[in-house]
Design a protein around this motif. Structure first.
Motif, PDB file in Angstrom:
ATOM      1  N   ARG A   1       0.846  -1.194   0.000  1.00  0.00           N
ATOM      2  CA  ARG A   1       0.000   0.000   0.000  1.00  0.00           C
ATOM      3  C   ARG A   1       0.882   1.244   0.000  1.00  0.00           C
ATOM      4  NH1 ARG A   1      -5.333  -0.610   1.661  1.00  0.00           N
ATOM      5  NH2 ARG A   1      -5.962  -2.772   1.977  1.00  0.00           N
ATOM      6  N   LEU A   2       0.558   2.189  -0.845  1.00  0.00           N
ATOM      7  CA  LEU A   2       1.333   3.420  -0.900  1.00  0.00           C
ATOM      8  C   LEU A   2       0.677   4.508  -0.049  1.00  0.00           C
ATOM      9  CD1 LEU A   2       3.751   4.956  -1.985  1.00  0.00           C
ATOM     10  CD2 LEU A   2       2.372   5.598  -3.980  1.00  0.00           C
ATOM     11  N   PHE A   3      -0.575   4.834  -0.338  1.00  0.00           N
ATOM     12  CA  PHE A   3      -1.248   5.919   0.365  1.00  0.00           C
ATOM     13  C   PHE A   3      -2.305   5.442   1.351  1.00  0.00           C
ATOM     14  CE2 PHE A   3      -0.011   7.853  -3.748  1.00  0.00           C
ATOM     15  CZ  PHE A   3       0.722   8.926  -3.283  1.00  0.00           C
ATOM     16  N   HIS A   4      -2.983   4.346   1.065  1.00  0.00           N
ATOM     17  CA  HIS A   4      -4.149   3.935   1.847  1.00  0.00           C
ATOM     18  C   HIS A   4      -3.805   2.796   2.796  1.00  0.00           C
ATOM     19  CE1 HIS A   4      -5.822   5.921  -1.726  1.00  0.00           C
ATOM     20  NE2 HIS A   4      -6.852   6.232  -0.969  1.00  0.00           N
ATOM     21  N   PHE A   5      -4.012   3.010   4.074  1.00  0.00           N
ATOM     22  CA  PHE A   5      -3.830   1.918   5.025  1.00  0.00           C
ATOM     23  C   PHE A   5      -5.194   1.378   5.447  1.00  0.00           C
ATOM     24  CE2 PHE A   5      -3.810   5.778   7.657  1.00  0.00           C
ATOM     25  CZ  PHE A   5      -4.760   5.465   8.633  1.00  0.00           C
TER      26      PHE A   5
ATOM     27  N   SER B   1      -6.557   7.423   3.540  1.00  0.00           N
ATOM     28  CA  SER B   1      -5.231   7.944   3.221  1.00  0.00           C
ATOM     29  C   SER B   1      -4.850   9.133   4.081  1.00  0.00           C
ATOM     30  CB  SER B   1      -5.185   8.369   1.744  1.00  0.00           C
ATOM     31  OG  SER B   1      -6.150   9.383   1.491  1.00  0.00           O
ATOM     32  N   ILE B   2      -5.800   9.679   4.803  1.00  0.00           N
ATOM     33  CA  ILE B   2      -5.541  10.885   5.573  1.00  0.00           C
ATOM     34  C   ILE B   2      -6.220  10.782   6.926  1.00  0.00           C
ATOM     35  CG2 ILE B   2      -7.498  12.160   4.610  1.00  0.00           C
ATOM     36  CD1 ILE B   2      -5.641  14.658   4.594  1.00  0.00           C
ATOM     37  N   VAL B   3      -5.516  11.172   7.973  1.00  0.00           N
ATOM     38  CA  VAL B   3      -6.013  11.047   9.344  1.00  0.00           C
ATOM     39  C   VAL B   3      -6.322  12.436   9.884  1.00  0.00           C
ATOM     40  CG1 VAL B   3      -5.525  10.197  11.666  1.00  0.00           C
ATOM     41  CG2 VAL B   3      -4.573   9.011   9.676  1.00  0.00           C
ATOM     42  N   PRO B   4      -7.578  12.707  10.246  1.00  0.00           N
ATOM     43  CA  PRO B   4      -7.889  14.010  10.851  1.00  0.00           C
ATOM     44  C   PRO B   4      -7.441  14.044  12.301  1.00  0.00           C
ATOM     45  CG  PRO B   4      -9.868  12.671  10.710  1.00  0.00           C
ATOM     46  CD  PRO B   4      -8.771  11.865  10.055  1.00  0.00           C
ATOM     47  N   ILE B   5      -6.746  15.111  12.677  1.00  0.00           N
ATOM     48  CA  ILE B   5      -6.269  15.286  14.049  1.00  0.00           C
ATOM     49  C   ILE B   5      -6.893  16.560  14.607  1.00  0.00           C
ATOM     50  CG2 ILE B   5      -4.262  15.711  15.516  1.00  0.00           C
ATOM     51  CD1 ILE B   5      -4.307  12.905  14.477  1.00  0.00           C
ATOM     52  N   ASP B   6      -7.613  16.430  15.716  1.00  0.00           N
ATOM     53  CA  ASP B   6      -8.215  17.587  16.364  1.00  0.00           C
ATOM     54  C   ASP B   6      -7.164  18.299  17.208  1.00  0.00           C
ATOM     55  OD1 ASP B   6     -10.741  17.041  15.323  1.00  0.00           O
ATOM     56  OD2 ASP B   6     -11.179  15.630  16.930  1.00  0.00           O
ATOM     57  N   ILE B   7      -6.880  19.544  16.838  1.00  0.00           N
ATOM     58  CA  ILE B   7      -5.905  20.327  17.600  1.00  0.00           C
ATOM     59  C   ILE B   7      -6.594  20.946  18.802  1.00  0.00           C
ATOM     60  CG2 ILE B   7      -4.451  22.387  17.538  1.00  0.00           C
ATOM     61  CD1 ILE B   7      -3.731  21.794  14.746  1.00  0.00           C
ATOM     62  N   ASN B   8      -5.966  20.808  19.960  1.00  0.00           N
ATOM     63  CA  ASN B   8      -6.539  21.364  21.179  1.00  0.00           C
ATOM     64  C   ASN B   8      -6.546  22.883  21.111  1.00  0.00           C
ATOM     65  OD1 ASN B   8      -7.309  21.697  23.964  1.00  0.00           O
ATOM     66  ND2 ASN B   8      -5.169  22.115  24.408  1.00  0.00           N
ATOM     67  N   PRO B   9      -7.697  23.513  21.360  1.00  0.00           N
ATOM     68  CA  PRO B   9      -7.758  24.963  21.282  1.00  0.00           C
ATOM     69  C   PRO B   9      -7.336  25.666  22.555  1.00  0.00           C
ATOM     70  CG  PRO B   9      -9.922  24.101  21.769  1.00  0.00           C
ATOM     71  CD  PRO B   9      -9.009  22.901  21.618  1.00  0.00           C
ATOM     72  N   GLY B  10      -7.118  24.916  23.640  1.00  0.00           N
ATOM     73  CA  GLY B  10      -6.990  25.557  24.939  1.00  0.00           C
ATOM     74  C   GLY B  10      -5.660  26.192  25.218  1.00  0.00           C
ATOM     75  N   GLY B  11      -4.577  25.709  24.612  1.00  0.00           N
ATOM     76  CA  GLY B  11      -3.275  26.243  24.947  1.00  0.00           C
ATOM     77  C   GLY B  11      -2.778  25.757  26.280  1.00  0.00           C
ATOM     78  N   GLY B  12      -3.157  24.541  26.654  1.00  0.00           N
ATOM     79  CA  GLY B  12      -2.713  23.988  27.919  1.00  0.00           C
ATOM     80  C   GLY B  12      -1.466  23.170  27.738  1.00  0.00           C
TER      81      GLY B  12
ATOM     82  N   GLU C   1      -3.314  -3.055   8.014  1.00  0.00           N
ATOM     83  CA  GLU C   1      -2.246  -3.073   7.012  1.00  0.00           C
ATOM     84  C   GLU C   1      -1.731  -1.645   6.852  1.00  0.00           C
ATOM     85  OE1 GLU C   1      -3.453  -4.781   3.336  1.00  0.00           O
ATOM     86  OE2 GLU C   1      -4.281  -6.600   4.251  1.00  0.00           O
ATOM     87  N   PRO C   2      -0.484  -1.379   7.219  1.00  0.00           N
ATOM     88  CA  PRO C   2       0.045  -0.009   7.112  1.00  0.00           C
ATOM     89  C   PRO C   2       0.349   0.368   5.668  1.00  0.00           C
ATOM     90  CG  PRO C   2       1.757  -1.494   7.869  1.00  0.00           C
ATOM     91  CD  PRO C   2       0.501  -2.311   7.799  1.00  0.00           C
ATOM     92  N   SER C   3       0.483   1.653   5.435  1.00  0.00           N
ATOM     93  CA  SER C   3       0.831   2.175   4.110  1.00  0.00           C
ATOM     94  C   SER C   3       2.202   2.824   4.179  1.00  0.00           C
ATOM     95  CB  SER C   3      -0.217   3.197   3.655  1.00  0.00           C
ATOM     96  OG  SER C   3      -0.340   4.239   4.609  1.00  0.00           O
ATOM     97  N   GLU C   4       2.761   3.104   3.007  1.00  0.00           N
ATOM     98  CA  GLU C   4       4.065   3.753   2.948  1.00  0.00           C
ATOM     99  C   GLU C   4       3.982   5.225   3.338  1.00  0.00           C
ATOM    100  OE1 GLU C   4       7.376   2.488   1.754  1.00  0.00           O
ATOM    101  OE2 GLU C   4       6.276   0.820   2.626  1.00  0.00           O
ATOM    102  N   VAL C   5       2.855   5.855   3.030  1.00  0.00           N
ATOM    103  CA  VAL C   5       2.669   7.278   3.281  1.00  0.00           C
ATOM    104  C   VAL C   5       1.465   7.465   4.192  1.00  0.00           C
ATOM    105  CG1 VAL C   5       2.314   9.555   2.221  1.00  0.00           C
ATOM    106  CG2 VAL C   5       3.581   7.778   0.978  1.00  0.00           C
ATOM    107  N   VAL C   6       1.581   8.381   5.152  1.00  0.00           N
ATOM    108  CA  VAL C   6       0.462   8.744   6.016  1.00  0.00           C
ATOM    109  C   VAL C   6       0.367  10.262   6.059  1.00  0.00           C
ATOM    110  CG1 VAL C   6      -0.528   8.655   8.324  1.00  0.00           C
ATOM    111  CG2 VAL C   6       0.704   6.682   7.449  1.00  0.00           C
ATOM    112  N   ALA C   7      -0.833  10.773   5.795  1.00  0.00           N
ATOM    113  CA  ALA C   7      -1.076  12.217   5.852  1.00  0.00           C
ATOM    114  C   ALA C   7      -1.937  12.531   7.065  1.00  0.00           C
ATOM    115  CB  ALA C   7      -1.766  12.689   4.572  1.00  0.00           C
ATOM    116  N   PHE C   8      -1.651  13.644   7.723  1.00  0.00           N
ATOM    117  CA  PHE C   8      -2.420  14.091   8.874  1.00  0.00           C
ATOM    118  C   PHE C   8      -2.997  15.468   8.577  1.00  0.00           C
ATOM    119  CE2 PHE C   8       0.775  11.220  10.654  1.00  0.00           C
ATOM    120  CZ  PHE C   8      -0.023  10.362  11.405  1.00  0.00           C
TER     121      PHE C   8
END
Length: 658
Positions: A309-313, A328-339, A369-376
Motif C-alpha cells: 500500500r502506498l497511500f491507503h492503510f 489515506s488521511i487522518v484528521p487530528i483535532d488540535i486542542n484549542p486551549g493552549g494547555g 495493514e500499514p501504508s508507505e505514506v500517512v497524511a495528517f
C-alpha cells in the motif's frame, strides 16, 4: 453537575493535573471532572484513556470522514461562488469594456476538457477496490465549473489586489544551484494550494520513485502509444512531467498552468472556504487516482506478492476483522486551549482519538495493514469553541516530531501495547494514591497543616513567655523540639513521596517508548503552512530533501534548520499555522535511490531542451561552470521502447515489494 463548590472543584482540578504531571491541561481536566460529576478517580481513569470531556461524544477515528469524499451515493452539486472580501471592481465601464468582453468570450469558449477519471460513486467497499468513475460526465462538468469559478475569482481578486498576482523571478534568480528545490507557481492564485500539494508529494521518496517508474498503459497488440490525453493516464502523465522538471530542470520556479487541467481542482476563493478541508478533498481524490494507477502497473508487471500500500492503510476494530475500512488521511483535532503539550501533540492526540472507550473496550481502532505514506490533516477548532475555552493569545503551537513510530497502533501489537497501557494505568493509579497521601500530610479540614505547624513553632520560639519560670522554660523548649522533629519527619516524607511520584510518572510516560514498539518508523517529509490570511503569498511549505530542510513560498526558496520547521508559530494568533503533514516510511537507502530515477525519456528530452534554451538567456559568467549534457532519444524511440519494456527491471526501482 452535582458539585457546585468552586473552591472544591478547583482543588480537584489541581489534583488531577498533578496526577497527570506537566503534560496536562487544566481545561480538559475540568471538563472531564464535570462529566463524571466530581469523581476524581473516575476522571483520572478517563483522562488516562484519552477522554477530553468534549461536548461531541462521537469518536472520530482514523479517517472515516475522508471516505465520504471518495465515494458517495449522490454527486454533490457545485457550491455557489464565494467572493473574496475585496473591494468591488467595476468591469462594466467604458474603459474596461474590452476586458469584460474578453473575459466573457473566454468563459464561453473554454475548450472541453478530456474526461477525468476518479473514484467510484458506489458505497465504500471493505476491500477498497478502486475502479474507473461511472460518472465521467459529472467529473467533466465539475472540472468545467471549477475552472470557470477559478478564472472569475482570480480575475476579480487580481484586479482588486494586484499584490497577489504572479510576480516572475528575475531571470538571474531563476537559476537553480546547490540542490535548491523547485516551486510550482500557477498563474491562477486560486489553484496555488493544489499546486503546493503536487509539489509536496515530489518530496516523498516513495511517491517520487513510483511516478518515475510509471508508464502509460499499452493495449494488447500495440507497440507504441501516444501521449495520454484523458483518464488516469492523463493525470499520471501530467504528474510525471511536473516531477521530471522538478528533478532535472535548471529553473527553480515552474509555471504549471498547462498541467492543472489534468486535475479536478476546486478553487480556493476566500477564507470562507477552509483551506485544510479543500486540501483534504484534493489530496484524497488525487491519491485514489495514483494508487489505482500503481496497482494496475503492479499487476501488469506480474508480481505474485501482495501489492504494498502506498497511500491507503487498512484499519478496523481490534476485536476482529469485520468492517475493515481504508483511508489515506487522518484528521487530528488540535486542542484549542493552549494547555499542556499532551493535548496538543501529534502522538498524544492520535492516542486519545484511538484509545479504548470505557463503555466498549473492544472498539479500539488499530491499523491492520500499514501504508508507505500517512497524511495528517490538522483540524482547528470552531471559533465558538475556542472563544469559550481560551483566548488566542494563550494558544500554544501544535507539536509534531520529525519521526514517529506507529507500532503501538498496529493490530499485531495490540496485546503487547495494551499490556503496556495497563502497566501505565497502574503506575498512574499509584501516583494518585501518593498524591492523596501527600495531601493528607499537608492538609486537614481544608487547612494547611504544615503552615499551622510552622506558625506554632514560631510562636514557641519567639512569642511564648516563660515568665521567669524555669519549669515553664523547659516545657517550651521540649515542645519546640518535638514540633521541629515532627516537621522534619513530615518534610522528609513529602520529599521521598515527591521523588516517587516523579519517578513513577516518568516511567509511565516512557512505557510505550520501548524497542518492541519502535520498528515502524515514519519520517516527516512535508509541512503545509498558512498564516491565516487569503492569497497565494500567505501559503508556504517546508520540505525535506536529501537530509536538508527548505522553506518554499511563492517568491522565496531558502534553507532552514529543523528547529525552524518544528518551531514555526506563524498564523497561531489567527487560528492558522500547519494544516497538513506528510509522513512516509523511513528507508535507510532512500537518498541513493533518488539519484538516478527512470523518468520517461520523452519528458527528459523536453527538460534538456528547456534547460538549453534557459541557460542561453543567462549572462555567460553566470553559467560558465554549468555543463548541460544533452543526449536526446531517437525520433522512433518514443513510447515504442516503453511498450516493449514489460519486464521487472524497469519498474523495480519504483516498486518496493519488501
Amino acid at each position: 453537575m452535582l458539585m457546585t463548590d468552586e473552591a472544591k472543584e478547583a482543588e480537584s482540578v489541581k489534583l488531577l493535573t498533578e496526577m497527570m504531571g506537566d503534560h496536562s491541561d487544566r481545561e480538559v481536566a475540568r471538563r472531564v471532572l464535570r462529566k463524571y460529576e466530581g469523581d476524581v478517580e473516575k476522571a483520572a481513569t478517563a483522562m488516562l484513556e484519552g477522554e477530553r470531556g468534549d461536548d461531541d461524544q462521537s469518536r472520530q477515528i482514523w479517517g472515516s470522514v475522508s471516505q465520504m469524499d471518495v465515494v458517495s451515493h449522490k454527486q454533490p452539486s457545485a457550491p455557489s461562488i464565494v467572493r473574496p472580501n475585496t473591494p468591488v471592481v467595476d468591469l462594466t465601464g467604458d474603459d474596461d469594456g474590452d476586458l469584460q468582453r474578453a473575459m466573457k468570450e473566454s468563459m464561453s469558449t473554454l475548450p472541453q476538457p478530456a474526461p477525468v477519471f476518479g473514484p467510484s460513486e458506489r458505497p465504500a467497499d471493505s476491500n477498497w477496490a478502486m475502479v474507473l468513475s461511472n460518472q465521467e460526465g459529472n467529473h467533466e462538468a465539475n472540472y468545467q465549473q471549477n475552472l470557470e469559478r477559478a478564472i472569475e475569482a482570480s480575475l476579480e481578486h487580481n484586479n482588486a489586489n494586484d499584490s497577489d498576482a504572479l510576480e516572475p523571478f528575475p531571470i538571474e534568480q531563476q537559476l537553480r544551484r546547490d540542490g535548491c528545490p523547485v516551486v510550482l507557481r500557477p498563474s491562477i492564485h486560486t489553484m496555488c494550494y493544489a499546486a503546493a500539494i503536487l509539489q509536496g508529494l515530489f518530496y516523498v521518496p516513495q511517491v517520487r520513485k513510483r511516478v518515475a517508474s510509471w508508464r502509460p498503459t499499452v493495449m494488447s497488440g500495440m507497440m507504441e502509444v501516444n501521449v495520454p490525453t484523458s483518464g488516469t493516464d492523463f493525470t499520471l502523465w501530467a504528474l510525471s512531467e511536473i516531477f521530471t522538471h522538478m528533478d532535472l530542470a535548471r529553473l527553480c520556479d515552474l509555471n504549471v498552468d498547462k498541467h492543472l487541467c489534468a486535475f479536478n481542482i476546486e478553487p480556493w476563493t476566500s477564507l470562507m472556504n477552509p483551506l485544510g478541508e479543500l486540501s483534504r478533498k484534493f489530496y484524497t481524490r488525487l491519491v485514489v487516482t495514483l494508487e489505482k494507477a500503481f496497482v494496475d502497473q503492479f499487476i501488469l508487471c506480474g508480481y505474485n506478492q501482495p501489492n504494498p500500500r502506498l497511500f491507503h492503510f487498512l484499519y478496523g476494530e481490534s476485536a476482529g476483522a469485520a468492517m475493515l475500512q481504508e483511508t489515506s488521511i487522518v484528521p487530528i483535532d488540535i486542542n484549542p486551549g493552549g494547555g499542556g503539550s499532551d493535548a496538543n501533540d501529534l502522538i498524544g492526540r492520535l492516542s486519545a482519538q484511538l484509545s479504548k472507550p470505557q463503555d466498549a473496550p473492544e472498539k479500539q481502532s488499530v491499523i491492520v495493514e500499514p501504508s508507505e505514506v500517512v497524511a495528517f490533516q490538522l483540524s482547528k477548532p470552531s471559533p465558538s469553541y475556542s472563544n469559550n475555552t481560551s483566548t488566542s493569545a494563550a494558544a500554544k503551537p501544535f507539536v509534531y516530531p520529525t519521526s514517529i513510530y506507529l507500532d503501538q497502533f498496529l493490530k499485531q501489537n495490540v496485546e503487547f501495547a495494551e499490556a503496556k497501557r495497563r502497566q501505565q494505568h497502574d503506575l498512574f493509579s499509584n501516583v494518585q494514591k501518593l498524591i492523596l497521601h501527600k495531601k493528607s500530610m499537608t492538609h486537614f479540614n481544608g487547612k494547611d497543616t504544615l503552615k499551622d505547624l510552622r506558625s506554632t513553632i514560631y510562636y514557641y520560639e519567639h512569642v511564648a513567655d516563660d515568665k521567669g519560670d524555669p519549669e515553664r522554660t523547659s516545657s517550651i523548649k521540649t515542645t519546640t523540639e518535638k514540633l521541629k522533629s515532627i516537621l522534619e519527619a513530615v518534610e522528609l516524607e513529602i520529599k521521598v513521596t515527591d521523588q516517587l511520584i516523579h519517578r513513577m510518572r516518568e516511567e509511565a510516560l516512557t512505557l510505550l517508548d520501548c524497542p518492541e514498539l519502535k520498528q515502524v518508523r515514519y519520517d516527516l517529509r512535508v509541512v503545509f503552512m498558512h498564516d491565516g490570511l487569503y492569497g497565494r503569498k500567505h501559503l508556504y511549505c517546508y520540505v525535506r530533501d536529501k537530509g536538508q530542510w527548505w522553506k518554499i513560498a511563492d517568491s522565496l526558496i531558502e534553507r532552514v534548520t529543523e528547529e525552524s520547521v518544528l518551531g514555526d508559530t506563524t498564523g497561531l494568533h489567527l487560528g492558522a499555522g500547519p494544516y497538513l503533514l506528510l509522513y512516509s516510511r523511513y528507508r535507510p537507502d532512500e537518498d541513493e535511490h533518488l539519484l538516478t530515477l527512470p523518468w520517461p525519456p520523452e519528458i527528459k528530452d523536453d527538460v534538456q531542451e528547456c534547460n538549453k534554451a534557459f541557460l542561453a538567456q543567462l549572462p555567460p559568467d553566470l553559467v560558465k561552470d554549468i555543463k548541460e549534457e544533452h543526449t536526446p532519444s531517437s525520433q522512433n524511440d518514443t513510447f515504442s521502447q516503453s511498450a516493449q519494456m514489460t519486464d521487472l527491471e524497469r519498474r523495480n526501482d519504483g516498486m518496493d515489494v519488501s
